[in-house]
Design an enzyme around this catalytic site. Structure first.
Site, short mmCIF file in Angstrom:
data_model
loop_
_atom_site.label_atom_id
_atom_site.label_comp_id
_atom_site.label_asym_id
_atom_site.label_seq_id
_atom_site.Cartn_x
_atom_site.Cartn_y
_atom_site.Cartn_z
N ASN A 57 0.87 -1.19 0.00
CA ASN A 57 0.00 0.00 0.00
C ASN A 57 0.90 1.23 0.00
O ASN A 57 2.13 1.12 0.09
CB ASN A 57 -0.95 -0.02 1.20
CG ASN A 57 -0.20 -0.13 2.51
OD1 ASN A 57 0.62 0.73 2.84
ND2 ASN A 57 -0.43 -1.21 3.25
N ASP A 67 1.76 -9.14 1.30
CA ASP A 67 2.65 -8.19 1.98
C ASP A 67 3.09 -8.75 3.35
O ASP A 67 4.28 -8.71 3.70
CB ASP A 67 1.86 -6.87 2.15
CG ASP A 67 2.73 -5.67 2.47
OD1 ASP A 67 3.94 -5.83 2.65
OD2 ASP A 67 2.16 -4.56 2.56
N1 AR6 Z 1 2.14 -15.67 -2.26
C1 AR6 Z 1 1.51 -15.35 -3.40
N2 AR6 Z 1 0.30 -14.77 -3.43
C2 AR6 Z 1 -0.29 -14.51 -2.24
C3 AR6 Z 1 0.29 -14.81 -1.00
C4 AR6 Z 1 1.58 -15.42 -1.04
N3 AR6 Z 1 2.22 -15.74 0.07
N4 AR6 Z 1 -0.56 -14.42 -0.01
C5 AR6 Z 1 -1.66 -13.91 -0.61
N5 AR6 Z 1 -1.50 -13.96 -1.96
P1 AR6 Z 1 -3.23 -9.02 -1.47
P2 AR6 Z 1 -3.78 -6.52 -2.90
C6 AR6 Z 1 -2.38 -13.51 -3.05
O1 AR6 Z 1 -4.39 -8.85 -0.59
O2 AR6 Z 1 -5.11 -7.01 -3.29
C7 AR6 Z 1 -2.12 -5.73 1.95
O3 AR6 Z 1 -2.68 -5.49 3.22
C8 AR6 Z 1 -3.83 -13.23 -2.69
O4 AR6 Z 1 -4.57 -14.44 -2.68
O5 AR6 Z 1 -1.95 -9.53 -0.90
O6 AR6 Z 1 -2.91 -5.83 -3.92
C9 AR6 Z 1 -1.20 -4.60 1.49
O7 AR6 Z 1 -0.49 -4.06 2.58
C10 AR6 Z 1 -4.25 -12.34 -3.85
O8 AR6 Z 1 -4.62 -13.15 -4.97
O9 AR6 Z 1 -2.82 -7.63 -2.24
C11 AR6 Z 1 -2.18 -3.61 0.93
O10 AR6 Z 1 -2.75 -2.81 1.95
C12 AR6 Z 1 -2.96 -11.61 -4.23
O11 AR6 Z 1 -1.92 -12.28 -3.53
C13 AR6 Z 1 -3.24 -4.48 0.30
O12 AR6 Z 1 -3.19 -5.72 1.01
C14 AR6 Z 1 -2.96 -10.15 -3.84
O13 AR6 Z 1 -3.68 -9.98 -2.64
C15 AR6 Z 1 -2.95 -4.77 -1.15
O14 AR6 Z 1 -4.02 -5.53 -1.69
#
Ligand code: AR6
Length: 207
Positions: A57, A67
């Site tokens: 973020n 993250d």
């Molecule tokens: N490896 C790969 N993909 C993953 C993992 C992992 N270990 N864990 C989750 N995903 P998100 P955004 C997937 O929420 O939507 C955070 O709080 C997950 O299933 O990680 O860009 C940040 O600090 C999804 O498909 O990122 C920001 O505030 C994808 O990664 C916010 O979330 C992205 O989900 C960013 O939201």
């Protein structure tokens, strides 16, 4: 190491550092795209010219989702390095669509490229913001001699981006900007998203 599947066909496990079900697609004569299932915090290729992309973020000080997994695996030095990234506005180290790089610290990959995708519901230009997040991640990668890069499905978790639309933007942007890299990977945590990405890659990358 296992056998790799041929272009766009079937799935033999080859991302043996934390993932599986790798499918390989050609992007150009010298660059391939690999779509893997798995945990991006475990990904690496050579530990020196490789980077994972963190879907962060604008504050860039950690959060949930990928993250959180990345910060946990990298150790507290990653947060220290993020604090040192200068704010461009109060509380904003990386505006939406931009990217910043830090070392990977305890991660198997050598670098982390932090980018910020759009919040789907509130960003009126969500598609261009998402495209910018991918494009600027490539720019930062090339400026730092990264040869291998791994993306998660940016914005598809907490930020609520619909998978099909996100896959179109992700794969078409990778196709446009992957030159100069050896391998571009997606590392996808959820089966649903992995399947959508595979389908879209076949549509956009195979003859
Ligand atoms: N490896 C790969 N993909 C993953 C993992 C992992 N270990 N864990 C989750 N995903 P998100 P955004 C997937 O929420 O939507 C955070 O709080 C997950 O299933 O990680 O860009 C940040 O600090 C999804 O498909 O990122 C920001 O505030 C994808 O990664 C916010 O979330 C992205 O989900 C960013 O939201």
């Amino acid at each position: 190491a296992q056998m790799e599947s041929s272009a766009g066909v079937s799935t033999a496990p080859s991302f043996d550092n934390g993932g599986d079900n790798t499918t390989v697609f050609p992007l150009s004569s010298s660059t391939v795209l690999k779509i893997n299932k798995g945990d991006i915090s475990k990904w690496f290729v050579d530990g020196s010219s490789d980077a994972i992309v963190n879907p962060a973020n604008e504050k860039m000080l950690g959060g949930g989702g990928a993250d959180r997994a990345i910060h946990r695996a990298a150790g507290p030095e990653l947060l220290d390095a993020c604090y040192k990234v200068p704010e461009v506005q109060p509380g904003v180290r990386c505006p939406t669509g931009e990217a910043r790089i830090t070392p990977g610290f305890k991660l198997p990959a050598s670098h982390v490229i932090h980018t910020v995708g759009p919040i789907y519901e509130t960003d009126r230009n969500a598609a261009s913001s998402l495209k910018n997040a991918y494009r600027n991640s490539f720019t930062v990668a090339k400026d730092n001699n990264i040869k291998y890069i791994a993306f998660p499905a940016i914005s598809c978790g907490v930020y609520g981006y619909p998978y099909e639309e996100a896959a179109s933007v992700a794969i078409s942007t990778v196709k446009e900007f992957a030159d100069d890299l050896k391998e571009v990977h997606f590392v996808l945590f959820l089966d649903d998203i992995y399947n959508v990405w595979l389908k879209k890659a076949k549509q956009l990358l195979l003859p």
